[in-house]
Design an enzyme around this catalytic site. Structure first.
Site, PDB file in Angstrom:
ATOM      1  N   CYS A 105       0.830  -1.213   0.000  1.00 12.26           N
ATOM      2  CA  CYS A 105       0.000   0.000   0.000  1.00 12.26           C
ATOM      3  C   CYS A 105       0.870   1.271   0.000  1.00 12.26           C
ATOM      4  CB  CYS A 105      -0.943   0.011   1.205  1.00 12.26           C
ATOM      5  SG  CYS A 105      -2.030   1.447   1.195  1.00 12.26           S
ATOM      6  N   ASN A 204      -0.128  -8.951 -11.001  1.00 10.73           N
ATOM      7  CA  ASN A 204      -1.158  -7.915 -10.873  1.00 10.73           C
ATOM      8  C   ASN A 204      -0.666  -6.589 -11.460  1.00 10.73           C
ATOM      9  OD1 ASN A 204      -1.905  -5.621  -8.343  1.00 10.73           O
ATOM     10  ND2 ASN A 204      -3.513  -6.397  -9.670  1.00 10.73           N
TER      11      ASN A 204
HETATM   12  C1  LIG Z   1      -9.237   2.293  -4.700  1.00 13.93           C
HETATM   13  C2  LIG Z   1      -8.170   1.254  -4.519  1.00 13.93           C
HETATM   14  C3  LIG Z   1      -8.111   0.545  -3.329  1.00 13.93           C
HETATM   15  C4  LIG Z   1      -7.123  -0.430  -3.126  1.00 13.93           C
HETATM   16  N1  LIG Z   1      -7.103  -1.106  -1.960  1.00 13.93           N
HETATM   17  C5  LIG Z   1      -6.170  -2.097  -1.782  1.00 13.93           C
HETATM   18  C6  LIG Z   1      -6.144  -2.890  -0.597  1.00 13.93           C
HETATM   19  O1  LIG Z   1      -6.977  -2.736   0.312  1.00 13.93           O
HETATM   20  N2  LIG Z   1      -5.171  -3.825  -0.494  1.00 13.93           N
HETATM   21  C7  LIG Z   1      -4.238  -4.036  -1.488  1.00 13.93           C
HETATM   22  O2  LIG Z   1      -3.379  -4.906  -1.359  1.00 13.93           O
HETATM   23  N3  LIG Z   1      -4.256  -3.307  -2.611  1.00 13.93           N
HETATM   24  C8  LIG Z   1      -5.199  -2.370  -2.787  1.00 13.93           C
HETATM   25  N4  LIG Z   1      -5.219  -1.676  -3.961  1.00 13.93           N
HETATM   26  C9  LIG Z   1      -4.303  -2.060  -5.041  1.00 13.93           C
HETATM   27  C10 LIG Z   1      -4.947  -3.094  -5.956  1.00 13.93           C
HETATM   28  O3  LIG Z   1      -5.228  -4.304  -5.266  1.00 13.93           O
HETATM   29  C11 LIG Z   1      -4.035  -3.411  -7.160  1.00 13.93           C
HETATM   30  O4  LIG Z   1      -2.806  -3.910  -6.689  1.00 13.93           O
HETATM   31  C12 LIG Z   1      -3.760  -2.182  -8.019  1.00 13.93           C
HETATM   32  O5  LIG Z   1      -4.944  -1.460  -8.243  1.00 13.93           O
HETATM   33  C13 LIG Z   1      -3.140  -2.589  -9.354  1.00 13.93           C
HETATM   34  O6  LIG Z   1      -3.990  -3.417 -10.100  1.00 13.93           O
HETATM   35  P1  LIG Z   1      -4.850  -2.843 -11.335  1.00 13.93           P
HETATM   36  O7  LIG Z   1      -3.896  -2.123 -12.247  1.00 13.93           O
HETATM   37  O8  LIG Z   1      -5.458  -4.085 -11.943  1.00 13.93           O
HETATM   38  O9  LIG Z   1      -5.878  -1.903 -10.769  1.00 13.93           O
HETATM   39  C14 LIG Z   1      -6.176  -0.696  -4.166  1.00 13.93           C
HETATM   40  C15 LIG Z   1      -6.245   0.021  -5.358  1.00 13.93           C
HETATM   41  C16 LIG Z   1      -7.227   0.980  -5.553  1.00 13.93           C
HETATM   42  C17 LIG Z   1      -7.279   1.716  -6.868  1.00 13.93           C
END
Ligand SMILES: Cc1cc2nc3c(=O)[nH]c(=O)nc-3n(C[C@H](O)[C@H](O)[C@H](O)COP(=O)(O)O)c2cc1C
Length: 313
Positions: A105, A204
């Site tokens: 995070c 991811n």
């Molecule tokens: C609004 C938001 C909330 C997120 N909350 C978490 C979370 O609680 N825990 C976590 O490991 N990653 C969190 N992430 C990261 C996502 O799990 C992911 O790693 C990141 O969005 C990249 O993937 P994507 O490009 O498919 O969106 C969050 C991302 C966003 C945009």
């Protein structure tokens, strides 16, 4: 991509297309909907280990799951090995089959407390946390980013440490802390992690459709993928990626999302929360600015439902 099961310690997932944890979005209702479209594993939103031990109502809500989640996975964040271990052993986590740790995070509030991506800068502490948790015998997994300084990946070193600590799976978001969610995921770094460890590696970052998932699998050799923003308002993305036939009806899906939430939360809370959820569902829907604006001002689920009926006309 070709679906396959993933072994996470003592549990085996039905497939390798997972829903990522998304704070504020992946509530139990949304997870249920994603599972109905085939998601092989879902995680709760991140939960504070400290908050969990205090037993706050908000934490209890985050930990709520239903039988739709045949494999229950929770994500914890924290920075203290003893507290993290205590959290793993606590009663509220007893129903969970998989306990994931957030070590990616980027948000200052989390980072400045030594949790989330701060742990990518402190491998000895991360190791203490993970091994204290793994020693309990539970299935511990970890989700990381590449590092906190762009171009300086610690992912391989971190993954080797995590495997040694007894972690059963590692999910790698192929971006750095300063990137937040922009730019492309670095597939080479994810591939390097896959080559370095024997535990399953889940890739991811930037997966929004089946082609993205195929490309990610091809370029990283990972064991599976994790979809985050690509699932928001598009829970059918799991069926698309898995190559399954599916039916999708926007209005019915939103009504189902709300009906599920109503089994747990009060009406005003759901409506206010839905102001940020609904724009995802409406992306690309041509319904006029006025109607879209009305959706983000709702105060009751009845209002949402009557706006949805206007959408159907
Ligand atoms: C609004 C938001 C909330 C997120 N909350 C978490 C979370 O609680 N825990 C976590 O490991 N990653 C969190 N992430 C990261 C996502 O799990 C992911 O790693 C990141 O969005 C990249 O993937 P994507 O490009 O498919 O969106 C969050 C991302 C966003 C945009």
């Amino acid at each position: 991509m070709k679906p396959k099961s993933i072994e996470i310690g003592s549990v085996i997932t039905p497939n390798n297309v997972f829903l990522a944890p998304l704070a504020g979005y992946t509530d139990f209702a949304f997870r249920n909907i994603c599972i109905s479209y085939g998601a092989g594993l879902t995680f709760t939103e991140m939960v504070s280990a400290n908050g969990l031990l205090y037993g706050s109502k908000a934490t209890k809500d985050l930990l709520y799951t239903t039988d739709a989640e045949k494999i229950k996975a929770v994500q914890l964040f924290g920075s203290d090995p003893d507290i993290m271990r205590e959290a793993v052993l606590s009663e509220p986590l007893a129903p969970f089959d998989v306990i994931d740790v957030n070590m990616g995070c980027p948000v200052p509030k989390i980072y400045s407390n030594g949790a989330g991506s701060a742990l990518l800068e402190d491998l000895p502490r991360a190791e203490k946390i993970l091994s204290a948790m793994a020693k309990t015998g539970r299935n511990i997994t970890v989700k990381i980013r590449l590092g906190t300084v762009r171009g300086k990946s610690v992912a391989v070193q971190f993954a080797e440490m995590a495997e040694g600590a007894g972690v059963k799976l590692i999910a790698v978001h192929g971006r750095y802390r300063p990137d937040y969610y922009s730019g492309e995921a670095d597939v080479k770094e994810i591939a390097a992690v896959k080559n370095a460890v024997h535990i399953p590696v889940i890739a991811n970052g930037g997966i929004f459709c089946a082609e993205d998932a195929d490309k990610m699998m091809r370029e990283t050799g990972a064991d599976g993928v994790m979809v985050a923003r690509g699932a928001l308002g598009r829970p059918f993305v799991f069926s698309e990626i898995l190559g399954r036939d599916y039916e999708y009806d926007l209005v019915k899906t939103v009504k189902r999302h709300i009906a599920l939430l109503k089994t747990r939360f009060d009406d005003k809370f759901i409506a206010v929360n839905f102001r940020k959820v609904i724009p995802n569902y409406l992306k690309g829907v041509k319904c006029g600015k006025e109607l879209k604006l009305a959706f983000v001002k709702v105060n009751s689920t009845a209002e949402i439902e009557s706006l949805l009926d206007r959408l159907e006309k």
